[in-house]
Structure formats: C-alpha cells, structure tokens
Design a protein around this motif. Structure first.
Motif, PDB file in Angstrom:
ATOM      1  N   LEU A 141      29.824  34.576  38.596  1.00 42.01           N
ATOM      2  CA  LEU A 141      30.669  33.426  38.255  1.00 42.01           C
ATOM      3  C   LEU A 141      30.373  32.222  39.156  1.00 42.01           C
ATOM      4  CD1 LEU A 141      33.994  35.355  37.624  1.00 42.01           C
ATOM      5  CD2 LEU A 141      32.601  34.172  35.921  1.00 42.01           C
ATOM      6  N   THR A 142      29.289  32.306  39.891  1.00 40.49           N
ATOM      7  CA  THR A 142      28.898  31.207  40.777  1.00 40.49           C
ATOM      8  C   THR A 142      27.445  30.818  40.512  1.00 40.49           C
ATOM      9  OG1 THR A 142      28.152  32.730  42.492  1.00 40.49           O
ATOM     10  CG2 THR A 142      30.431  31.988  42.629  1.00 40.49           C
ATOM     11  N   ASN A 143      27.029  29.719  41.090  1.00 44.25           N
ATOM     12  CA  ASN A 143      25.617  29.351  41.073  1.00 44.25           C
ATOM     13  C   ASN A 143      25.221  28.961  42.499  1.00 44.25           C
ATOM     14  OD1 ASN A 143      26.359  26.596  41.551  1.00 44.25           O
ATOM     15  ND2 ASN A 143      26.771  26.367  39.370  1.00 44.25           N
ATOM     16  N   GLN A 144      23.981  28.572  42.668  1.00 49.24           N
ATOM     17  CA  GLN A 144      23.546  28.089  43.974  1.00 49.24           C
ATOM     18  C   GLN A 144      23.047  26.669  43.832  1.00 49.24           C
ATOM     19  OE1 GLN A 144      20.838  31.431  45.043  1.00 49.24           O
ATOM     20  NE2 GLN A 144      22.077  31.583  46.883  1.00 49.24           N
ATOM     21  N   LYS A 145      23.614  25.779  44.649  1.00 41.02           N
ATOM     22  CA  LYS A 145      23.084  24.410  44.656  1.00 41.02           C
ATOM     23  C   LYS A 145      22.187  24.259  45.872  1.00 41.02           C
ATOM     24  CE  LYS A 145      27.486  22.590  46.511  1.00 41.02           C
ATOM     25  NZ  LYS A 145      28.690  21.814  46.160  1.00 41.02           N
ATOM     26  N   TRP A 146      21.300  23.271  45.820  1.00 39.13           N
ATOM     27  CA  TRP A 146      20.422  22.984  46.947  1.00 39.13           C
ATOM     28  C   TRP A 146      21.157  22.103  47.946  1.00 39.13           C
ATOM     29  CZ3 TRP A 146      15.572  25.176  47.081  1.00 39.13           C
ATOM     30  CH2 TRP A 146      15.050  25.654  45.881  1.00 39.13           C
ATOM     31  N   ILE A 147      20.936  22.406  49.195  1.00 42.04           N
ATOM     32  CA  ILE A 147      21.509  21.625  50.284  1.00 42.04           C
ATOM     33  C   ILE A 147      20.344  21.060  51.087  1.00 42.04           C
ATOM     34  CG2 ILE A 147      22.783  21.873  52.462  1.00 42.04           C
ATOM     35  CD1 ILE A 147      24.505  22.192  50.010  1.00 42.04           C
ATOM     36  N   VAL A 148      20.361  19.765  51.336  1.00 40.45           N
ATOM     37  CA  VAL A 148      19.298  19.142  52.121  1.00 40.45           C
ATOM     38  C   VAL A 148      19.926  18.410  53.302  1.00 40.45           C
ATOM     39  CG1 VAL A 148      17.432  17.437  52.119  1.00 40.45           C
ATOM     40  CG2 VAL A 148      17.814  18.866  50.093  1.00 40.45           C
ATOM     41  N   LEU A 149      19.574  18.831  54.513  1.00 41.69           N
ATOM     42  CA  LEU A 149      20.120  18.211  55.716  1.00 41.69           C
ATOM     43  C   LEU A 149      19.025  17.392  56.396  1.00 41.69           C
ATOM     44  CD1 LEU A 149      22.083  21.305  57.109  1.00 41.69           C
ATOM     45  CD2 LEU A 149      22.896  19.505  55.555  1.00 41.69           C
ATOM     46  N   GLY A 150      19.233  16.086  56.426  1.00 39.55           N
ATOM     47  CA  GLY A 150      18.203  15.212  56.975  1.00 39.55           C
ATOM     48  C   GLY A 150      18.660  14.461  58.198  1.00 39.55           C
ATOM     49  N   SER A 151      17.777  13.609  58.707  1.00 40.80           N
ATOM     50  CA  SER A 151      18.114  12.754  59.833  1.00 40.80           C
ATOM     51  C   SER A 151      17.549  11.368  59.553  1.00 40.80           C
ATOM     52  CB  SER A 151      17.539  13.345  61.123  1.00 40.80           C
ATOM     53  OG  SER A 151      16.173  13.701  60.927  1.00 40.80           O
ATOM     54  N   GLY A 152      17.661  10.960  58.278  1.00 39.50           N
ATOM     55  CA  GLY A 152      17.200   9.633  57.903  1.00 39.50           C
ATOM     56  C   GLY A 152      15.896   9.612  57.124  1.00 39.50           C
ATOM     57  N   GLN A 153      15.406  10.785  56.711  1.00 45.45           N
ATOM     58  CA  GLN A 153      14.118  10.822  56.009  1.00 45.45           C
ATOM     59  C   GLN A 153      14.134  10.022  54.699  1.00 45.45           C
ATOM     60  OE1 GLN A 153      15.465  13.395  57.534  1.00 45.45           O
ATOM     61  NE2 GLN A 153      13.907  14.702  58.456  1.00 45.45           N
ATOM     62  N   VAL A 154      13.029   9.316  54.458  1.00 50.08           N
ATOM     63  CA  VAL A 154      12.805   8.676  53.166  1.00 50.08           C
ATOM     64  C   VAL A 154      11.444   9.143  52.651  1.00 50.08           C
ATOM     65  CG1 VAL A 154      14.200   6.649  53.719  1.00 50.08           C
ATOM     66  CG2 VAL A 154      11.740   6.641  54.220  1.00 50.08           C
ATOM     67  N   ARG A 155      11.271   9.010  51.336  1.00 49.64           N
ATOM     68  CA  ARG A 155      10.050   9.542  50.734  1.00 49.64           C
ATOM     69  C   ARG A 155       8.966   8.469  50.698  1.00 49.64           C
ATOM     70  NH1 ARG A 155       9.728  12.980  45.098  1.00 49.64           N
ATOM     71  NH2 ARG A 155       7.454  13.166  45.034  1.00 49.64           N
TER      72      ARG A 155
END
Lengths: 419, 419
Positions: free
Chosen positions: A404-418
C-alpha cells in the motif's frame, strides 16, 4: 444518478484532503486511533451483532443460499478476532518515511528512496463485513485514506463497523474522512468511483472473477487485482513420497474454497506408477474427484479424462486435475501456460531443479517442499492482507502495508546545478 | 484491419514464448548479445545513417517543422552514444534472480523475495529513434521481451536499428522474438496492441500528453506513464540567496523543453522583497517571461498576472510562474495541488522544514538544495531510463532496470503443511 456522482466526488475530494494529513501523521497518532478502534469494536459488540442480524435475516429472506448467509454472519468471536487483528496491525512497524538505498553520486548529491503512502485507496468488495475493518486499518497504518464500497448484503454490518472507525478517528484527532464507507447502495456509485482518477490513486476489488474483470475494464486508475488461483504442486522424480503425499493432500483438502488451494497436481513420469495409486487412495478418503491426462489414466483406473478446459480451471471444490509430465521443463511450461501466476510448489530434493523452478515459474509465490496453502498475509507475517495480487506490476501475492506504499526518490544536495 | 490484428497477436504470442527463455537466460548470455549489438551499431553506421536520411527527407517533404526534423536526426556521434549506452547497460548488475528480505517463519519456512522480469513490455513511442535501442537494451538486460511500436516518422531509422538488434540476438543464440519492432505503420496496430493483455504485461508510452492519455484510457493492461512535469522550486525564508538564485536559474533555463524543468517558483514571503528583484534581473538576461501572483506583482514591476491555469501549466518554454507563499505549509499544499508529482525542490538550511518537505511533498523526486534538472535515469546512475513515471504505483520517477522487474515471494520448506 447525478446526486450519486456528486456524492462520490465529494467523498473523493474529502479523502484526498484527509490523505495529506494522514501522510504526515506519526506512527503514534495512527496507533492511538487503531487501538481505540479495537476497544470500540469490543465495546460496541452488541450494536454490531444486531446490525449483522438485520443483514443475515434480510439475506435469508431474499433467498440467498446458506453458504452465502454463513459468510455474512459475524459472531462475538469474530469481533474479538477483528479487534485482535487491529492490535496486530498497530504493532507492526510504520512503513511510511522509511529510507533506503542511499548512495552518493559523483557530483556529491546523496540519492536514496523514501517509502510513502499511495494516497487514496478505493476498495470495492462483496459480502464479508470483516473486509471493512481490515481495509480501513491497513490503509490507515500505511498512511492512505480509503473509500470503501461494500456489498449491499452486508450494508448494516459495515455501517456499524464504520461507526466505530469514525469515532476512533474523531477521538484521536485524525480527519474522519481518512476512512469513508459509502452510505449508498446505488450501483451507479461504483461507476462514479471508477471514473474518479483525480482523487483515487488505486482500486482494489475483492470479489468474484466477474466483479474483478468489470472493475479492471472500467477503472480509470490502476487496479491491484486478484483474478483466480489455479495453483500447482509438482512432485519431482526424486521426491520423498511421504512428504509429497502430505503436501498434495494438504494443498488440496485442507480447504476447498480458498485461492491458494491446489487445483492441478503434476507428477514426474518416473514415479507416476508409484505415487499416483497412493494419492488416489488418500484422496478417496476425502471424496476428491480426480481428472487425469492419458498417462494418469493409464496408471489409475476409473478416473475421468481432464479436458483442456480443466487445466485452466479453479474448481474451488473437491476436484483435482492430475497430469504426468516428462520432467521439470514440462512442469514449468504447464504452470506458466495454464496457471494463474498465484502460487506453485515443487516437492524435490534436487538443488539444480529447485534453482530453476524458483527462477522460471512466473508466479507470485513459488515454493519448495511446502503446501501452497501457506500463501497468505497472515502466514507470511504481514499482519493482515488487503488482498492477494495476481498482477505482474507493483505488488505480487499477499498485499500488506508495503503493497500500500511506494518509494519516492530523495535527493539531498548542497547547491548542485546541472551542467 | 483483421490482418493487422492477427499480425500483432502473433507478435504477442512470440514475445511471450521468448520471454520464458529470456527469464531463464544468464547475465553472461544477455551481455554477450548486448555487446554484440554495440559492435554492430558501429559497424552498420552507414546503413543506419542512410535510413535516417530517408526519414528526415520525408519529414521535411511532409512539412514537419525544423525542430521536429531535428529530433529525428541521427549523426555518427549519436550512434557512438547509442553504442556507449548499450555497453553501459551491459555493465550494470543483472537484477533478475536477486534475492532479498529473507526471514524464518515460526513454522520453519524460509520466506524471501526474488526479483523477476515483468514478462513482455510494450512500448509505444514517437519520433526519436534512439528509444528503439534504449528500450530494447533495458528490456533485454532485465529479462523482458519487448514489443516496440515506433513513430511512422522514424520508420526507416527504427528498422535499421532493429536489424542490428535481431542479428545480435541470432548470433548469440537468444530468440529473435525477444525484441520485435512493428513492421507496420497501420494505426490499427496500436489498438490491437492495447487489447492484448494476454501477452503484454505492461505498456510504456513515450510521447505527448495526448498520446499518453489515449493509451492509458484504452489499454487493457497496466500502463507505466509519464504525463507532465510541472516542477517547483521553493525558496525558504532562510535560504542562501546565492544558492537559491543559482538553483532557480539552472532549474528553469538550462533546458526549456525537458520534463524536469521548473515551471513554477515559490518564494517565502519573508524574503520575497530581497530575492525576487535579483531573480527578475537574472531571468531578464535569458529573456524568461515571469507571471506572478499578486504579492509577486507587488514586488516586481511590469510582470503579468499568473492565472489559475498557469499554476497547472507545463510551459516547456522560457516562461515561469512565480508565487509568494506564507511559508512551508502553503508551499507544500501548492505543490501537491498544482504539481504533477514529478520533481520538486526546496532551498533551505532548516532541518525540520527539510524533514517535512521530504515527507509531505507527494512527488516522484523530492530534492533539497539541488536543481530539479537532476531528475533523470542517467543522473541517478540507472545507466539509462526507459521513461519517467508520474504514477503512484509500481515505480516513481526514472524507470531503469529495477522498474522493469517485480519481486515474487520465495518459500523454502522442509515438508510443512498448513494446520
């Protein structure tokens, strides 16, 4: 008609809003509501039993057969079991917010997964009133709001149980709309529900194959469904024959009406002459009718021929199809072709054959030296199950909190840009 | 019409049979086929480019706009990238057969999970020919047969790529039917495919919102879909302003046409007066049009009002909606209501706010101090992606090998029967 559509839409809107609160609720808050539900079920036992009497009397008066009326009936004992079930779910670990699989990407981002509720779960079910409490409790613990559309036969029982649920939610400060049992028996409500993909994230039907098929075809949102249970036991050439007979008897005869009951027995040709007569004698004591392939008929006298149709059939009755196969390849091919991807077991001591059976049998539960009857949420330690999935995506087999659940992505950054 | 239905049915039947072989294939076998595909892509470069020239010439002649023709075009460089991508997927760990979560039940049964292929994956996609190789390769590595229905504009390019795939499968002894690119451009083939739930386990559409909606409504099997990407960045009251501007600029302007591009910027009221003018100046250098709420308009001159419609809109263009919010609660509520559950980021140093944002934002990717542009399979280290899911069940966000598999239950016994 329009009124029902508007009503169901309102249910959906309220459920969506409640789901946001519930997704943020702590385990302690949810458990407080659950434990209060258990208490209230016991305290309100007389009301629930009286409501149930209304339903069973109406069912008998409407000419439902005795077995159906029996499935409807609640006793003091079944209320005690419901309360116990609620307490068991409260005791389970809260899956929501669980984090997993963290890794550090080359750019320093920390990437992981967090388990989250699906959102709003819609249940459509027939008869058994215990589904009302089981579904509400599993959804609540997993952080999902739920919309429950029960069968009209158990209308009063369901309402009496829902009253307890609402009271517990109110008393513990969670939105009452976390759980909503439909107050209408209008059949148009089901259609309205199935069109509400804006507010309902997934539908779980529980009932006959006809109901499930209709819902799957009509639903505009994903469906987690159980179609049928055509389960197999394959007795390999080297099987311990006492174990094989014990498992084959248990898988077929411990209960006939359950989806994890064996419907077809596959026997390796090398031991057919030895084990089939023993099995025939054993099944005879339980009055199980055997239907066999030609090679089975060559060993056993007086048994009917199994038709092509038989191999696909979930009898839910003391009838068993029996087929002699050349070996593992044919057993796996038979299971994957005729089975329903539910539960299948091999009896053997052969390591290489076990590895192949586990990997190549495309079923929700694949077993070695065990009765297919073990495939359910309680036996698997899920605490309870909201259903058993025969689907290939999201969740297979017994559906508990994790399903009854799913998994979401968690992204922990420190100011990164692509770049 | 009937011929197309029969043809697609045959594709399905062959794919199902091939999927059984592929589910049992070893990692070494699959990698051998993949590495051969990479070699052949390079060796057949001239043929692929010639086929692509046919497609782009036809597209130009048919009056497709330059941007569309450009998306169709393959160069020697893009073929080299395809080959490199194939080698990267070959280098990934094989997910099939992975066992996990084992525990021992009170009756001695060992219960665990084994990762398995979904079976047969159907892809329906438009233009870009690289999807043909990406999809085939990811499906193959994850043990799934696939049916590929590409767009008519890239017909010749897709066929040339498929030829390479078939040859590699043949040479390495895997069934050619593991991958099947449709050889017809008859639109009826899509309808036939969507009705084939007997042979296709899941459909993955890639294309415009209209295509995806139509497929979701018509498909008789589950769909893993990407609808739209209305992504947000929320600049919290305590945000480092340099970091906030850097992330907000990157999230909007590094590419306008991608689904992980920010479409709405949310700003905490306490810092609106400070950060909004800086952002306006920065966006002006990129000619990004701002549309704001009333409070944004009170700070910034000369910007248009954002309408209710704007908050729901995926611009895919140099346009940005800007809203000033009271705080975290309003930011989360806005994202969950107007967003598309794709990717949302907060810029902050506040621990408690981060915990709440991660947990309560109901999106496939939830980020802290990072640009939304990171949400894709390559950046996440999945090797490649077959799509990005905005669904709530089965898989969220970038879909790589794991999203193309499920987990079945494994039960290892020693003769247990159920009492």
């Amino acid at each position: 008609m329009t009124d029902v559509v508007a009503l169901v839409r309102q249910y959906g809107e309220d459920a969506r809003a409640a789901s946001r609160v519930l997704a943020a609720a702590t385990n302690a808050q949810k458990n407080q509501a659950l434990l209060r539900m258990a208490e209230l079920l016991e305290a309100e036992q007389d009301n629930i039993l009286a409501a149930n009497d209304q339903d069973t009397a109406a069912a008998a008066a409407n000419g439902l057969d005795a077995a159906m009326v029996d499935r409807l009936r609640i006793s003091a004992k079944s209320i005690a079991q419901m309360a116990e079930g609620v307490r068991q779910v409260a005791a389970l670990a809260d899956p929501v917010g669980e984090m997993d699989d963290f890794k550090i990407l080359p750019n320093g981002l920390k990437l992981g997964k967090m388990r989250a509720p699906l959102g709003v779960v819609g249940m459509i079910y027939e008869s058994r009133p215990n589904v009302t409490i089981d579904a509400a409790v599993l959804c609540l613990k997993s952080g999902n709001a739920c919309l429950l559309r029960g069968g009209s036969e158990s209308f009063h029982s369901n309402q009496a149980i829902a009253k307890v649920i609402y009271q517990a939610l109110r008393e513990t400060g969670l939105p009452e709309a976390c759980v909503r049992l439909f107050e209408t028996t209008d059949r148009a409500a089901v259609g309205a529900m199935l069109a509400l993909n804006e507010f309902i994230d997934v539908i779980i039907p529980r009932g006959g194959k006809g109901l499930v098929k209709r819902i799957t075809e009509e639903a505009r949102m994903p469906v987690i469904k159980h179609l049928d249970g055509v389960c197999h036991v394959f007795i390999n050439r080297d099987a311990d024959l006492d174990m094989a007979v014990s498992i084959a008897m248990n898988a077929k005869t411990s209960r006939y009406g359950t989806c994890n009951t064996m419907e077809t027995l596959l026997v390796h040709q090398d031991i057919a002459a030895t084990v089939l007569p023993r099995l025939q004698a054993a099944y005879a004591t339980k009055e199980v009718e055997l239907r066999g392939c030609e090679r089975t008929q060559a060993v056993l006298n007086n048994i009917a021929a199994a038709t092509e149709e038989d191999w696909f059939t979930e009898y839910l009755a003391p009838i068993l199809s029996v087929r002699v196969v050349d070996g593992l390849d044919e057993a796996i091919a038979h299971i994957n072709h005729y089975g329903s991807h539910h539960t299948d077991s091999i009896v053997t001591n052969d390591y290489a054959d076990i590895q192949r059976f586990l990997r190549e049998v495309d079923s929700a539960s694949v077993m070695v030296n065990a009765s297919t009857r073990f495939a359910d949420g309680f036996e698997y330690g899920l605490g309870a199950e909201i259903g058993i999935s025969t689907d290939k995506i999201h969740v297979r087999g017994p559906v508990g909190l994790e399903g009854l659940t799913n998994q979401k992505w968690i992204v922990l950054g420190s100011g990164q840009v692509r770049v």
